[in-house]
Design a protein around this motif. Structure first.
Motif, mmCIF file in Angstrom:
data_model
loop_
_atom_site.group_PDB
_atom_site.id
_atom_site.type_symbol
_atom_site.label_atom_id
_atom_site.label_comp_id
_atom_site.label_asym_id
_atom_site.label_seq_id
_atom_site.Cartn_x
_atom_site.Cartn_y
_atom_site.Cartn_z
ATOM 1 N N ASP A 51 1.344 -4.192 -6.586
ATOM 2 C CA ASP A 51 0.362 -3.808 -5.575
ATOM 3 C C ASP A 51 0.887 -4.308 -4.229
ATOM 4 O O ASP A 51 1.038 -5.514 -4.019
ATOM 5 C CB ASP A 51 -0.984 -4.469 -5.908
ATOM 6 N N ARG A 104 2.173 2.902 2.170
ATOM 7 C CA ARG A 104 2.839 1.602 2.037
ATOM 8 C C ARG A 104 3.664 1.525 0.755
ATOM 9 O O ARG A 104 4.758 0.961 0.743
ATOM 10 C CB ARG A 104 1.804 0.465 2.071
ATOM 11 N N SER A 105 3.145 2.092 -0.328
ATOM 12 C CA SER A 105 3.861 2.021 -1.605
ATOM 13 C C SER A 105 5.111 2.894 -1.604
ATOM 14 O O SER A 105 6.124 2.532 -2.223
ATOM 15 C CB SER A 105 2.930 2.412 -2.758
ATOM 16 N N ARG A 164 -0.532 -3.902 -1.240
ATOM 17 C CA ARG A 164 -1.559 -4.106 -0.214
ATOM 18 C C ARG A 164 -1.653 -5.593 0.140
ATOM 19 O O ARG A 164 -0.957 -6.433 -0.424
ATOM 20 C CB ARG A 164 -2.909 -3.587 -0.728
ATOM 21 N N CYS A 197 -0.479 1.609 -3.631
ATOM 22 C CA CYS A 197 -1.434 1.130 -2.624
ATOM 23 C C CYS A 197 -2.595 2.109 -2.639
ATOM 24 O O CYS A 197 -2.720 2.916 -3.563
ATOM 25 C CB CYS A 197 -0.786 1.019 -1.240
#
Length: 377
Positions: A281, A326-327, A283, A321
């Motif tokens: 993850d 972002r991922s 985030r 994410c």
């Protein structure tokens, strides 16, 4: 939403210091955050006014800066939120599952979600690249100007995922005071970064030549003509002797290229081999704590450069994410390091489901041990 006049006794200004306490804004560089706040709006509610209704869909992140806000779910259960103590966006999953009503005079910060997500990702990619560049002893002399490039105004407009290969295409150009670098009306074939010196931006208008701006080291210019594929809209002349780094048009367009990374889906997560794969993850830790995929470890994107050493070659990793931006960036950057990584393609769909929290864990966290996820303490 109708325009609301600010109550005279409320005086709430939006500044970097205040925004740096909010999630995920706190993980952005001051430069990127400042750009985001330029398009932010402060809105004010009187008691009884509704901020949003259940089932409504908007493309905004809303933050409670001041006052008390009452949230009511479909069963009529109520929760009172108090400003100054709320750092998370207001139940921003779409469609909204609550009605939000002002219990007192309230001040709300409204940000466009797409703009926030882009600038957050690009800021955190710059942080990652900073850590990578800083570790490379061969780049000691170039670290400062490279970081100026990464935090320049260019990367408020284009994703910097491909920036590592761009540095090698930049060429230094020594310039003199008074030298004209680009002229209004010309067709652009490159953009420039000011490594040393100061320049003046002027534009020919109906009443003559007007000074538009003064720009210094760390700024990019000439990129608008490339972004818009249009003639130069201004003239830039050097005010001092200096050094420019030029990037040709072909190299610039490589910056615009989206990262192409392999992907997987939620349906395949159940079938993975737990002895040779882990979910990551990317985030913030606050977002992770509110709910994450079962078994997922937390490595925020802006800490990827530091924490990637916890990963292990030979392990399969899946990054996710809540939007995919972002991922995807994390997947691209980790694959550049040689790790076997895929992005979770439908992670954003999960977070937009009305019952998304049924699929998330909130009472457990995980850490990496020998490259694999294990329960944390």
């Amino acid at each position: 939403m109708e325009q609301i006049i600010k109550p005279p006794h409320l005086d709430v200004s939006i500044d970097l210091q205040q925004a740096k306490s909010l999630v995920p804004l706190k993980d952005m560089s001051p430069e990127h955050l400042d750009v985001l706040l330029q398009s932010a709006k402060a809105e004010y509610l009187y008691p009884g006014q509704v901020l949003f209704n259940r089932g409504s869909v908007d493309q905004c992140h809303l933050y409670l800066l001041y006052g008390d806000l009452l949230l009511e779910d479909a069963e009529g259960r109520e929760t009172l939120l108090k400003g100054r103590s709320e750092i998370m966006p207001l139940k921003h999953h779409k469609p909204r599952r609550f009605q939000a009503t002002a219990a007192t005079d309230c001040a709300i910060l409204r940000l466009r979600s797409e703009e926030l997500d882009k600038l957050l990702t690009w800021s955190q990619v710059a942080d990652y690249l900073h850590s990578v560049i800083a570790r490379d002893r061969d780049m000691d002399e170039d670290v400062q100007w490279m970081m100026q490039v990464l935090h320049s105004n260019l990367f408020y407009k284009v994703p910097p995922l491909n920036v590592e290969e761009i540095f090698s295409e930049m060429t230094a150009q020594v310039v003199d005071a008074g030298e004209v670098i680009i002229r209004q009306g010309e067709i652009g074939d490159k953009c420039f970064f000011i490594k040393e010196g100061r320049a003046e931006v002027t534009r020919q208008g109906a009443t003559g030549i007007e000074q538009v701006a003064l720009i210094e080291a760390g700024r990019c210019f000439g990129e608008d003509a490339l972004v818009n594929d249009a003639p130069r809209n201004a003239t830039v002349s050097m005010l001092t002797d200096g050094v420019l780094m030029s990037l040709p048009k072909q190299g610039f367009f490589r910056l615009l290229r989206s990262a192409q990374v392999p992907s997987t889906t939620l349906s395949h997560l159940q079938q993975r081999d737990l002895t040779s794969s882990s979910i990551v993850d990317v985030r913030s830790d606050e977002e992770y704590a509110l709910g994450h995929l079962p078994g997922a470890v937390n490595i925020p994107l802006h800490l990827l450069g530091i924490k990637s050493r916890l990963l292990r070659l030979g392990v399969d990793y899946i990054c996710y994410c809540d939007t995919g931006r972002r991922s995807t960036a994390a997947t691209h950057l980790l694959r550049e390091q040689g790790f076997n990584v895929k992005v979770l393609a439908d992670g954003s769909e999960l977070f937009n489901r009305a019952d998304f929290d049924r699929y998330l864990e909130t009472d457990k966290n995980y850490v990496l041990r020998d490259g694999l996820a294990v329960p944390g303490h």
